[in-house]
Motif scaffolding. Sequence first.
Motif, mmCIF file in Angstrom:
data_model
loop_
_atom_site.group_PDB
_atom_site.id
_atom_site.type_symbol
_atom_site.label_atom_id
_atom_site.label_comp_id
_atom_site.label_asym_id
_atom_site.label_seq_id
_atom_site.Cartn_x
_atom_site.Cartn_y
_atom_site.Cartn_z
ATOM 1 N N ILE A 181 9.819 15.166 3.610
ATOM 2 C CA ILE A 181 9.620 13.811 3.097
ATOM 3 C C ILE A 181 8.318 13.293 3.696
ATOM 4 O O ILE A 181 8.149 13.328 4.921
ATOM 5 N N VAL A 182 7.402 12.849 2.845
ATOM 6 C CA VAL A 182 6.155 12.242 3.309
ATOM 7 C C VAL A 182 6.146 10.787 2.865
ATOM 8 O O VAL A 182 6.201 10.503 1.664
ATOM 9 N N ASN A 183 6.074 9.886 3.818
ATOM 10 C CA ASN A 183 5.934 8.467 3.513
ATOM 11 C C ASN A 183 4.504 8.036 3.822
ATOM 12 O O ASN A 183 4.052 8.152 4.969
ATOM 13 N N VAL A 184 3.801 7.572 2.807
ATOM 14 C CA VAL A 184 2.416 7.130 2.986
ATOM 15 C C VAL A 184 2.434 5.660 3.378
ATOM 16 O O VAL A 184 2.786 4.795 2.578
ATOM 17 N N THR A 185 2.064 5.387 4.619
ATOM 18 C CA THR A 185 1.985 4.007 5.094
ATOM 19 C C THR A 185 0.507 3.592 5.115
ATOM 20 O O THR A 185 -0.159 3.630 4.098
ATOM 21 N N SER A 186 -0.025 3.249 6.267
ATOM 22 C CA SER A 186 -1.416 2.814 6.364
ATOM 23 C C SER A 186 -1.754 2.610 7.834
ATOM 24 O O SER A 186 -0.869 2.353 8.661
ATOM 25 N N GLY A 187 -3.036 2.707 8.143
ATOM 26 C CA GLY A 187 -3.454 2.313 9.482
ATOM 27 C C GLY A 187 -3.098 0.865 9.769
ATOM 28 O O GLY A 187 -2.901 0.465 10.924
ATOM 29 N N LEU A 188 -2.979 0.066 8.702
ATOM 30 C CA LEU A 188 -2.625 -1.345 8.861
ATOM 31 C C LEU A 188 -1.163 -1.537 9.237
ATOM 32 O O LEU A 188 -0.749 -2.650 9.549
ATOM 33 N N ALA A 189 -0.386 -0.463 9.224
ATOM 34 C CA ALA A 189 0.981 -0.536 9.748
ATOM 35 C C ALA A 189 0.979 -0.607 11.266
ATOM 36 O O ALA A 189 1.956 -1.052 11.879
ATOM 37 N N ILE A 190 -0.122 -0.177 11.879
ATOM 38 C CA ILE A 190 -0.253 -0.218 13.341
ATOM 39 C C ILE A 190 -0.739 -1.593 13.782
ATOM 40 O O ILE A 190 -0.197 -2.190 14.714
#
Length: 240
Positions: A129-138
């Motif tokens: 499973i690959v969930n694409v989040t973002s650097g903005l999640a950090i």
Amino acid sequence: MNITGKSVLVTGGTDGIGLEIARQLLAKGASVIICGRREELLVSAREEGLEAIQADLSTAAGCAALAATLANRPIDMLINNAGMSGNFAPGEPLDLALTDKAIFLNLNAPLHLIGHFLPTLLQRPEAVIVNVTSGLAIAPRAGGPVYCATKAGLRSFTQSLRHNLRDTNVHVIEALPPVVDTAMTRGRVNGKKISAKQCAAEIVDAIATNAKEANVGMVKLLRLAYSISPALARRIMIKY
């Protein structure tokens, strides 16, 4: 993971990062299914050898319909890439309808699809499973409060899911792109951007090497800054 021969579902796969991931997995010998809303883009993807399904993942019914369409398919890899900005300009009232749609597509849809496909994934010899989040999640930026909130939520869920599935055949990866040159960012986000092709290559490499995270491009530096001083990283990113 050995990508060759695997059956893959990529959401939001008709353009941008999703399409590039699909192309690169196809080139490595995977059987790739993508989904999206625009029929003309689906037709173009089919001409490249991708199986393309029309689907609207901004509702629970749309997620269920996609799962039903693929109910008898041996899916080995689920890549939750579909998303939208859902942002509003400073000083403008919050568009609640747009906000609700963004929250569902960015956060609820991956959860729904994982719920639908996890039983199948658990039956495969190896699955991802690959969930694409973002650097903005950090660390969030002021110009994208809704987007940042949904990606931070998906990041938290992904970390918990990985721990819960640690003793199973399902490997969970979080992909954290920086600002990527896609239709979503053009005219909305300024500054240096990487190509969707480069971003996808780093995500596909993370799949092939069984990494836990794909920290793409400048996100590597953000992770370093956050490890030294979370407060400093947040101060930098909030104005980005």
